[in-house]
Scaffold this active site. Structure first.
Site, PDB file in Angstrom:
ATOM      1  CG  PHE A  12      -2.583  10.193  57.814  1.00  0.00           C
ATOM      2  CD1 PHE A  12      -4.167   9.785  56.602  1.00  0.00           C
ATOM      3  CD2 PHE A  12      -2.270   8.962  58.479  1.00  0.00           C
ATOM      4  CE1 PHE A  12      -4.293   8.625  56.560  1.00  0.00           C
ATOM      5  CE2 PHE A  12      -2.775   7.789  57.848  1.00  0.00           C
ATOM      6  CZ  PHE A  12      -3.982   7.759  56.780  1.00  0.00           C
ATOM      7  CB  THR A 138       2.608   3.583  66.793  1.00  0.00           C
ATOM      8  OG1 THR A 138       3.224   2.338  65.735  1.00  0.00           O
ATOM      9  CG2 THR A 138       4.004   4.244  68.382  1.00  0.00           C
ATOM     10  CG  ASP A 139       2.212  -1.433  65.277  1.00  0.00           C
ATOM     11  OD1 ASP A 139       2.389  -0.810  65.075  1.00  0.00           O
ATOM     12  OD2 ASP A 139       1.493  -2.542  63.860  1.00  0.00           O
ATOM     13  CE1 TYR A 163       5.527   8.115  66.544  1.00  0.00           C
ATOM     14  CE2 TYR A 163       6.139   6.052  65.198  1.00  0.00           C
ATOM     15  CZ  TYR A 163       5.421   7.142  65.743  1.00  0.00           C
ATOM     16  OH  TYR A 163       4.007   6.425  65.859  1.00  0.00           O
ATOM     17  CB  SER A 166       9.951   9.286  71.533  1.00  0.00           C
ATOM     18  OG  SER A 166       8.715   9.828  70.469  1.00  0.00           O
ATOM     19  CG  ASN A 193      -3.667   4.187  60.731  1.00  0.00           C
ATOM     20  OD1 ASN A 193      -4.817   5.034  61.021  1.00  0.00           O
ATOM     21  ND2 ASN A 193      -3.845   2.945  61.536  1.00  0.00           N
ATOM     22  CG  ASN A 262       6.944  -2.531  53.885  1.00  0.00           C
ATOM     23  OD1 ASN A 262       5.961  -1.932  54.280  1.00  0.00           O
ATOM     24  ND2 ASN A 262       8.253  -1.960  54.148  1.00  0.00           N
ATOM     25  NE  ARG A 295      12.826   3.783  58.379  1.00  0.00           N
ATOM     26  CZ  ARG A 295      11.370   2.984  58.342  1.00  0.00           C
ATOM     27  NH1 ARG A 295      10.350   2.409  59.138  1.00  0.00           N
ATOM     28  NH2 ARG A 295      10.846   4.284  57.840  1.00  0.00           N
ATOM     29  N   GLY A 297      17.804  -0.164  61.369  1.00  0.00           N
ATOM     30  CA  GLY A 297      17.598  -1.079  62.514  1.00  0.00           C
ATOM     31  C   GLY A 297      16.457  -1.169  62.515  1.00  0.00           C
TER      32      GLY A 297
HETATM   33  P1  NAD Z   1       0.977  13.019  60.931  1.00  0.00           P
HETATM   34  O1  NAD Z   1       2.369  13.400  61.468  1.00  0.00           O
HETATM   35  O2  NAD Z   1       0.194  12.612  59.850  1.00  0.00           O
HETATM   36  O3  NAD Z   1       0.099  14.357  61.576  1.00  0.00           O
HETATM   37  C1  NAD Z   1       0.616  14.666  63.322  1.00  0.00           C
HETATM   38  C2  NAD Z   1      -0.201  16.150  63.458  1.00  0.00           C
HETATM   39  O4  NAD Z   1       0.206  16.415  64.682  1.00  0.00           O
HETATM   40  C3  NAD Z   1      -0.062  17.113  62.432  1.00  0.00           C
HETATM   41  O5  NAD Z   1      -0.398  18.164  61.768  1.00  0.00           O
HETATM   42  C4  NAD Z   1       1.656  18.273  63.100  1.00  0.00           C
HETATM   43  O6  NAD Z   1       0.983  19.468  62.666  1.00  0.00           O
HETATM   44  C5  NAD Z   1       0.762  18.148  64.497  1.00  0.00           C
HETATM   45  N1  NAD Z   1       1.893  18.732  65.783  1.00  0.00           N
HETATM   46  C6  NAD Z   1       3.469  18.054  65.633  1.00  0.00           C
HETATM   47  N2  NAD Z   1       3.653  18.502  66.463  1.00  0.00           N
HETATM   48  C7  NAD Z   1       2.782  20.016  67.099  1.00  0.00           C
HETATM   49  C8  NAD Z   1       2.913  19.970  68.005  1.00  0.00           C
HETATM   50  N3  NAD Z   1       3.942  20.373  68.867  1.00  0.00           N
HETATM   51  N4  NAD Z   1       2.053  20.379  68.899  1.00  0.00           N
HETATM   52  C9  NAD Z   1       0.772  20.580  68.183  1.00  0.00           C
HETATM   53  N5  NAD Z   1       0.637  20.108  67.124  1.00  0.00           N
HETATM   54  C10 NAD Z   1       1.623  19.273  66.634  1.00  0.00           C
HETATM   55  O7  NAD Z   1       0.709  11.651  62.806  1.00  0.00           O
HETATM   56  P2  NAD Z   1      -0.113  10.555  61.870  1.00  0.00           P
HETATM   57  O8  NAD Z   1      -0.019   9.548  61.032  1.00  0.00           O
HETATM   58  O9  NAD Z   1      -1.673  11.602  61.843  1.00  0.00           O
HETATM   59  O10 NAD Z   1      -0.398   9.962  63.319  1.00  0.00           O
HETATM   60  C11 NAD Z   1      -0.738  10.866  64.134  1.00  0.00           C
HETATM   61  C12 NAD Z   1      -1.154   9.543  65.500  1.00  0.00           C
HETATM   62  O11 NAD Z   1      -1.179   8.369  65.360  1.00  0.00           O
HETATM   63  C13 NAD Z   1       1.136  10.147  66.020  1.00  0.00           C
HETATM   64  O12 NAD Z   1       0.151  10.088  67.994  1.00  0.00           O
HETATM   65  C14 NAD Z   1       0.777   9.072  65.985  1.00  0.00           C
HETATM   66  O13 NAD Z   1       1.881   8.143  67.002  1.00  0.00           O
HETATM   67  C15 NAD Z   1      -0.355   8.059  66.298  1.00  0.00           C
HETATM   68  N6  NAD Z   1      -0.672   6.707  65.298  1.00  0.00           N
HETATM   69  C16 NAD Z   1      -0.301   6.864  64.038  1.00  0.00           C
HETATM   70  C17 NAD Z   1      -0.067   5.123  62.685  1.00  0.00           C
HETATM   71  C18 NAD Z   1      -0.205   5.665  61.748  1.00  0.00           C
HETATM   72  O14 NAD Z   1       0.128   4.556  60.276  1.00  0.00           O
HETATM   73  N7  NAD Z   1       0.313   6.948  60.646  1.00  0.00           N
HETATM   74  C19 NAD Z   1      -0.641   4.382  63.283  1.00  0.00           C
HETATM   75  C20 NAD Z   1      -0.826   4.914  64.297  1.00  0.00           C
HETATM   76  C21 NAD Z   1       0.031   5.284  65.068  1.00  0.00           C
END
Ligand code: NAD
Length: 338
Positions: A12, A138-139, A163, A166, A193, A262, A295, A297
């Site tokens: 995403f 992430t926050d 999550y 980690s 996001n 939500n 959910r 927790g």
């Molecule tokens: P997402 O789940 O949409 O995308 C994750 C991508 O990582 C996928 O394309 C997946 O194929 C790839 N991936 C997973 N495991 C992998 C591996 N072992 N090797 C290579 N590629 C791998 O996640 P997102 O929502 O786009 O989030 C991206 C980052 O931003 C994450 O680190 C998440 O923690 C952080 N984040 C997300 C949000 C949110 O609201 N979505 C908010 C804050 C931070």
């Protein structure tokens, strides 16, 4: 020209970031993605640009990652690859530790070995390019807030799901490389996001998808959990700004000052759908909203204080929630109607 590695670039935020970087920089982008269930295969395979190279691979495979860094000599890394869905981390936590902790470690250590001779000394080839590793976090690492207060960069970590634990572990690893080796890393901790290309499993796509299909729109618990929403392109702009301008070792909270419950998100989306694609029976989509078992927790409230990134790096979001959610609904209408 820099050689920029984006991990998780078929996901995403990563796919939106790549589009943003191609439009706003002249660098070559390498998108490394394992193409898990969360990836957008259309984006990975069909989005073509002469400054974009797609590489299918796993950040957990240390030998592969090392060879890749040797071959391409990346000097900037945006690290987004992760398992990202809290519900999945409750069902299957192991892969979260493997990808989010071990995968991050591989990238960190490989970058360190490529860029640095020894602690605090860059190799000659990297002395002028000023390498930089941006760890996107992430926050949720800060845990949950009550009705008052905000997360700042000094809020103690208190993750509560596998999550967020980690991600917290990976943040600590990154900072340990900064302190121990003088490694040029920066961390961003962003709020929720929303926007195009988010996986169907996340709240906003779920609400739109279920509404359009006539199914119950599931809302956890009493729906009063509060999240702070940021349009994805605003996050991408913040990431670019941080990678280009932040001082090594800093961390930045990124958020849109859009705290919404939500249940209010669900009602807001239903209202837009009532206007742009009313139900055939004339009933409001909100009548499909159904409360489901909470959910385990479930954190109550997240809220970001973005003062540091606003004041130090002059970053401001461009979208309000009203403008961003409209664009988002339009994008999903095209996807789900086709
Ligand atoms: P997402 O789940 O949409 O995308 C994750 C991508 O990582 C996928 O394309 C997946 O194929 C790839 N991936 C997973 N495991 C992998 C591996 N072992 N090797 C290579 N590629 C791998 O996640 P997102 O929502 O786009 O989030 C991206 C980052 O931003 C994450 O680190 C998440 O923690 C952080 N984040 C997300 C949000 C949110 O609201 N979505 C908010 C804050 C931070």
């Amino acid at each position: 020209m820099h050689k920029i590695l984006v991990t998780g670039g078929a996901g995403f935020i990563g796919s939106n970031l790549i589009e943003y970087l191609l439009a706003n920089s002249s660098d070559h982008i390498y998108n490394l993605d394992k193409l898990t269930y969360a990836a957008d295969l259309d984006f990975a395979h069909n989005f073509k640009h002469d400054r974009l190279t797609f590489i299918e691979g796993d950040i957990c495979d240390a030998a592969f990652v090392k060879e890749l860094f040797q071959k391409h000599q990346f000097d900037k890394v945006y690290h987004l690859a992760a398992e990202s869905h809290v519900d999945n981390s409750i069902e299957n936590p192991q892969v979260f530790v493997e990808t989010n902790v071990n995968g991050t470690f591989n990238l960190l250590h490989t970058s360190y070995q490529l860029w640095m001779e020894q602690p605090r000394v860059f190799k000659t080839a990297f002395q002028t390019t000023q390498p930089r590793f941006l760890h996107i976090s992430t926050d949720e690492v800060y845990g949950s807030l009550e009705d008052d207060g905000f997360f700042t960069e000094t809020t103690p970590y208190a993750p509560s799901s596998p999550y967020s634990a980690s991600k917290a572990a990976s943040d600590h690893l990154v900072m340990s490389y900064v302190h121990t080796y003088g490694f040029p890393a920066v961390i961003t901790n962003c709020s929720n996001n929303y926007g195009p290309r988010q996986h169907d499993e996340k709240l906003i796509p779920v609400v739109i998808r279920k509404a359009l299909s006539g199914a119950p729109i599931p809302i956890y618990g009493d729906g009063k959990n509060v999240r702070d929403w940021l349009y994805v392109t605003d996050h991408c702009q913040a990431l670019h700004t941080v990678l280009e301008n932040a001082v090594t070792g800093e961390n930045y909270n990124v958020g849109g000052k859009n705290e919404i419950r939500n249940i209010d998100i669900a009602h807001h989306i239903c209202k837009i759908l009532d206007e742009v694609q009313p139900r055939e029976d004339g009933q409001p989509y909100a009548s499909q909203i159904t409360y489901v078992k909470d959910r385990p927790g479930h954190d109550y409230r997240y809220a970001i204080d973005p003062t540091k990134i606003e004041e130090e790096l002059n970053w401001q979001p461009a979208e309000t929630f009203t403008t961003g959610i409209k664009k988002t609904v339009e994008w999903y209408l095209k996807k789900y109607n086709s």
